[in-house]
Design a protein around this motif. Structure first.
Motif: not given
Length: 72
Positions: A1-4, A37-40, A42-45
């Protein structure tokens, strides 16, 4: 599960819009959109501040640790 992802799943499940969450927490819709957007990614900035996460946690009753599942 991606972050957030768990946060936005919770919002969807409880039919809470980002505008409602923004009004309840005082966090801008722009910040919430960046988190989504960070949820989608892999390595959110983008990573929100601890204060932002605390405010969201207060309103949603979702622990910060659960919101931040699978951080790289």
């Amino acid at each position: 599960m991606p972050v957030f992802q768990s946060l936005f799943f919770c919002l969807t499940f409880h039919e809470i819009t980002m505008k409602q969450l923004s009004e309840d927490t005082g966090i801008s819709v722009r910040t919430l959109t960046r988190m989504k957007k960070a949820t989608r990614e892999q390595n959110p900035k983008y990573m929100p501040s601890i204060r932002t996460l605390q405010e969201i946690s207060k309103v949603t009753n979702l622990p910060i640790e659960e919101m931040m599942d699978n951080l790289p």
